[in-house]
Every structure is written in structure tokens, then in C-alpha cells.
Design a protein around this motif. Structure first.
Motif, PDB file in Angstrom:
ATOM      1  N   UNK A   1       4.350  17.599   2.732  1.00  0.00           N
ATOM      2  CA  UNK A   1       3.418  18.052   1.696  1.00  0.00           C
ATOM      3  C   UNK A   1       2.474  16.930   1.282  1.00  0.00           C
ATOM      4  N   UNK A   2       2.930  15.684   1.391  1.00  0.00           N
ATOM      5  CA  UNK A   2       2.030  14.557   1.123  1.00  0.00           C
ATOM      6  C   UNK A   2       0.877  14.553   2.116  1.00  0.00           C
ATOM      7  N   UNK A   3       1.185  14.803   3.370  1.00  0.00           N
ATOM      8  CA  UNK A   3       0.140  14.878   4.395  1.00  0.00           C
ATOM      9  C   UNK A   3      -0.836  16.003   4.088  1.00  0.00           C
ATOM     10  N   UNK A   4      -0.304  17.174   3.710  1.00  0.00           N
ATOM     11  CA  UNK A   4      -1.186  18.293   3.367  1.00  0.00           C
ATOM     12  C   UNK A   4      -2.062  17.972   2.166  1.00  0.00           C
ATOM     13  N   UNK A   5      -1.506  17.260   1.181  1.00  0.00           N
ATOM     14  CA  UNK A   5      -2.296  16.932  -0.013  1.00  0.00           C
ATOM     15  C   UNK A   5      -3.464  16.018   0.318  1.00  0.00           C
ATOM     16  N   UNK A   6      -3.332  15.229   1.387  1.00  0.00           N
ATOM     17  CA  UNK A   6      -4.403  14.330   1.797  1.00  0.00           C
ATOM     18  C   UNK A   6      -5.387  15.001   2.750  1.00  0.00           C
TER      19      UNK A   6
ATOM     20  N   UNK B   1       0.790  -1.219   0.000  1.00  0.00           N
ATOM     21  CA  UNK B   1       0.000   0.000   0.000  1.00  0.00           C
ATOM     22  C   UNK B   1       0.835   1.288   0.000  1.00  0.00           C
ATOM     23  N   UNK B   2       1.889   1.404   0.808  1.00  0.00           N
ATOM     24  CA  UNK B   2       2.662   2.664   0.769  1.00  0.00           C
ATOM     25  C   UNK B   2       3.403   2.903  -0.544  1.00  0.00           C
ATOM     26  N   UNK B   3       3.493   1.874  -1.407  1.00  0.00           N
ATOM     27  CA  UNK B   3       4.268   2.027  -2.641  1.00  0.00           C
ATOM     28  C   UNK B   3       3.719   3.150  -3.513  1.00  0.00           C
ATOM     29  N   UNK B   4       2.423   3.398  -3.446  1.00  0.00           N
ATOM     30  CA  UNK B   4       1.821   4.427  -4.289  1.00  0.00           C
ATOM     31  C   UNK B   4       2.296   5.823  -3.904  1.00  0.00           C
ATOM     32  N   UNK B   5       2.528   6.048  -2.617  1.00  0.00           N
ATOM     33  CA  UNK B   5       3.042   7.332  -2.163  1.00  0.00           C
ATOM     34  C   UNK B   5       4.566   7.387  -2.259  1.00  0.00           C
ATOM     35  N   UNK B   6       5.227   6.308  -1.849  1.00  0.00           N
ATOM     36  CA  UNK B   6       6.689   6.271  -1.910  1.00  0.00           C
ATOM     37  C   UNK B   6       7.164   6.409  -3.355  1.00  0.00           C
TER      38      UNK B   6
ATOM     39  N   UNK C   1       1.296   9.278   9.314  1.00  0.00           N
ATOM     40  CA  UNK C   1       0.108  10.125   9.222  1.00  0.00           C
ATOM     41  C   UNK C   1      -0.429  10.152   7.797  1.00  0.00           C
ATOM     42  N   UNK C   2       0.471  10.214   6.823  1.00  0.00           N
ATOM     43  CA  UNK C   2       0.044  10.194   5.419  1.00  0.00           C
ATOM     44  C   UNK C   2      -0.659   8.883   5.081  1.00  0.00           C
ATOM     45  N   UNK C   3      -0.109   7.756   5.542  1.00  0.00           N
ATOM     46  CA  UNK C   3      -0.731   6.470   5.258  1.00  0.00           C
ATOM     47  C   UNK C   3      -2.079   6.345   5.952  1.00  0.00           C
ATOM     48  N   UNK C   4      -2.196   6.861   7.157  1.00  0.00           N
ATOM     49  CA  UNK C   4      -3.486   6.823   7.862  1.00  0.00           C
ATOM     50  C   UNK C   4      -4.546   7.604   7.081  1.00  0.00           C
ATOM     51  N   UNK C   5      -4.184   8.807   6.624  1.00  0.00           N
ATOM     52  CA  UNK C   5      -5.117   9.619   5.854  1.00  0.00           C
ATOM     53  C   UNK C   5      -5.410   8.987   4.501  1.00  0.00           C
ATOM     54  N   UNK C   6      -4.399   8.383   3.896  1.00  0.00           N
ATOM     55  CA  UNK C   6      -4.567   7.758   2.590  1.00  0.00           C
ATOM     56  C   UNK C   6      -5.513   6.572   2.658  1.00  0.00           C
TER      57      UNK C   6
END
Length: 290
Positions: free
Chosen positions: A194-199, A136-141, A281-286
Motif C-alpha cells: 500500500x505504501x507503493x500504491x500511495x506513491x 531516508x527510509x526512516x520516514x516510511x519505516x 520500489x517504494x524508496x525509488x518512487x519516494x
């Protein structure tokens, strides 16, 4: 009727067994291969929309030339402490300034990571990605890894322009390369903010506004443009604790040929804190994003 249905189901299962035998099913992708695949997707987007490279080509040139020839004389007098302006002051300021603008440009470009992710999420493409049987994190990483190409291109341009205006690092090519690598690591870690902000935020404009609100004080309340010693006493402690100042100091030392373990370690501590807070936090929001 039920007998006919059961026979059709049995025939369908037999056909599927022939087409997709259990012994020849595809091997699931690993975390690394999945991240690289999504990173390659980010690079293909640049190929089809080359205007995305505008910020990493024109912006570094404008910033470097502007600060060197417009502000360089006045700021060089401050840096040298002699009060003299002109060519010698500009030449001395270039040695101080180029590592700083190198850091500023790359970390400001990281803001576009959040904007790009927000656009993809708003279009629904990430809803499809989450249905895939991948890590799952591969999409953001992967998206962040793809942006490393943009950061690298911007860094090469800045150093190239810096050499043209007279920048000569005492640490040579090895020192410049070490500073470059350290900045790429920090930029990757900062991108998680910024990934967190985008989510969290609904639109690209909102992401851009929030990112600039955070980035402006980080870059200008730092030692990028002038030494910390020239600032008021009450501000010096804040500026020295600023992560941007810490990175600039470490890169200046590396480019000067000084490998200070303490400075480099402090940069990695900041990197670890950024990833430890904002990646989960980004993964939780994602995962909760609908």
C-alpha cells in the motif's frame, strides 16, 4: 566595499564558530532512532485525531459478531460436515472462524497505511522530511511502525470479542500470542504494497479503490470463512497458494497448539518476497517524488 563585505563575513563566521563549535555538534540520528521518531509522529496523529481509531475498534466488533450470529449457523454446518445448524454448529464454527477473521481484519486495516501516507505526501510534509539529514527510509519505516499500534489494538479487540462468543484456542495464551506476533510481522510486510500504491496514485480515493480491488479477492478467495476442501477442485490450488490462506493456516495451527515449522517458514518466505519487491520500489518512487 569589498573590504567591508569580507570583514562582515569573517565576523559572521566567528560568531557561528562560537555558537556551533565543531567539537559539540549534534550526533546524527541512527536509522533506528530516526524510524522510532517518525513512528512516534504517526502515533501522535492518532492522539490528535482519535477518529482514526474507528476502523480498528468498531469494524472488528461488527465483523466478528455479524459472521458469528448471522452466518455462523449455516457456515458451521458446512465446516462440521453434518448439515446441522443451531447452537452446536455456531460453537464449532467459532473455533474455525475467529483465527480467520483475526487475519482478515488486520490485513484490511493495513490499507489505511497507504491512504495516510498519500494524504501526507499531497500536503507536502514529506518534502520537508526528505530535506532532513536522517536515514531516508526512516520516514516510511516509521510510518509503518506507528501503524503497528493500530494493528495491535484491533487484534486485541477481535480476540476479546472472540473469547466472549466462545472461542477457546487449544494452544492457550502462548499459542494465541505466537499467532498474533506472526500476523503483525506479515501485516508490516504487506503494508509496503500500500505504501507503493500511495506513491504511485494521485489521491486517497484512488489508493483506496486500488487497495480494495487487490484485497477483496485475496480475503474472500481464501480459507478464512470455509475450508478449502469445500471449494471446486480447480479453485483449491489457487486458494491454497493465496498468501492470506497460508497465513490463516499457520495462525490456526499456532492457536491450536501446533508449531508447524513448514507453515511458519512459508509465511516468512511470503514476507521476505513482499519486502524485497515493494520496499525498494517504494524508496525509488519516494526519492523521485516531487
Amino acid at each position: 566595499m569589498s573590504t567591508v563585505t569580507e570583514s562582515r563575513v569573517a565576523e559572521g563566521q566567528k560568531v557561528l564558530g562560537v555558537l556551533l563549535p565543531e567539537t559539540e555538534r549534534p550526533t546524527p540520528s541512527s536509522a533506528v532512532s530516526a524510524s522510532i521518531t517518525f513512528g512516534w509522529r504517526a502515533m501522535l496523529k492518532i492522539k490528535h485525531i482519535p477518529m482514526q481509531l474507528f476502523d480498528v475498534t468498531i469494524f472488528p466488533i461488527i465483523m466478528t459478531v455479524m459472521f458469528t450470529y448471522i452466518f455462523g449457523g449455516a457456515m458451521g454446518a458446512v465446516v462440521s460436515g453434518t448439515g446441522q445448524t443451531g447452537g452446536p454448529a455456531v460453537s464449532e464454527y467459532v473455533q474455525f472462524f475467529i483465527p480467520g477473521i483475526f487475519v482478515q481484519t488486520l490485513i484490511m486495516i493495513t490499507m489505511y497505511t497507504g491512504m495516510t501516507l498519500n494524504k501526507d505526501i499531497s500536503k507536502g510534509i514529506f518534502d520537508r522530511f526528505r530535506s532532513l539529514p536522517t536515514w531516508r527510509p526512516a520516514q516510511l519505516v516509521g510510518a509503518l511502525l506507528g501503524d503497528q499500534v493500530r494493528y495491535t489494538l484491533a487484534g486485541v479487540i477481535i480476540l476479546g470479542v472472540g473469547f466472549l462468543v466462545g472461542f477457546r484456542p487449544e494452544g492457550g495464551l502462548s499459542g494465541a500470542a505466537a499467532g498474533f506476533l506472526l500476523l503483525l510481522v506479515f501485516s508490516f510486510c504487506l503494508s509496503w504494497v500500500w505504501t507503493t500504491l500511495s506513491l504511485l496514485l494521485p489521491t486517497e480515493e484512488a489508493v483506496m479503490g486500488a487497495s480494495m480491488t487487490i484485497m477483496m479477492p485475496l480475503t474472500f478467495a481464501s480459507n478464512i470463512f470455509v475450508p478449502t476442501e469445500t471449494m471446486p477442485n480447480w479453485l483449491q490450488g489457487v486458494v491454497e497458494a493465496n498468501p492470506v490462506s497460508v497465513v490463516v493456516t499457520a495462525i490456526r495451527e499456532l492457536m491450536d497448539g501446533t508449531y508447524d515449522v513448514g507453515s511458519i517458514t512459508l509465511v516468512f518466505i511470503y514476507c521476505a518476497v513482499l519486502v524485497a519487491i515493494f520496499a525498494p520500489l517504494s524508496m525509488f518512487l519516494y526519492n523521485r517524488k516531487s
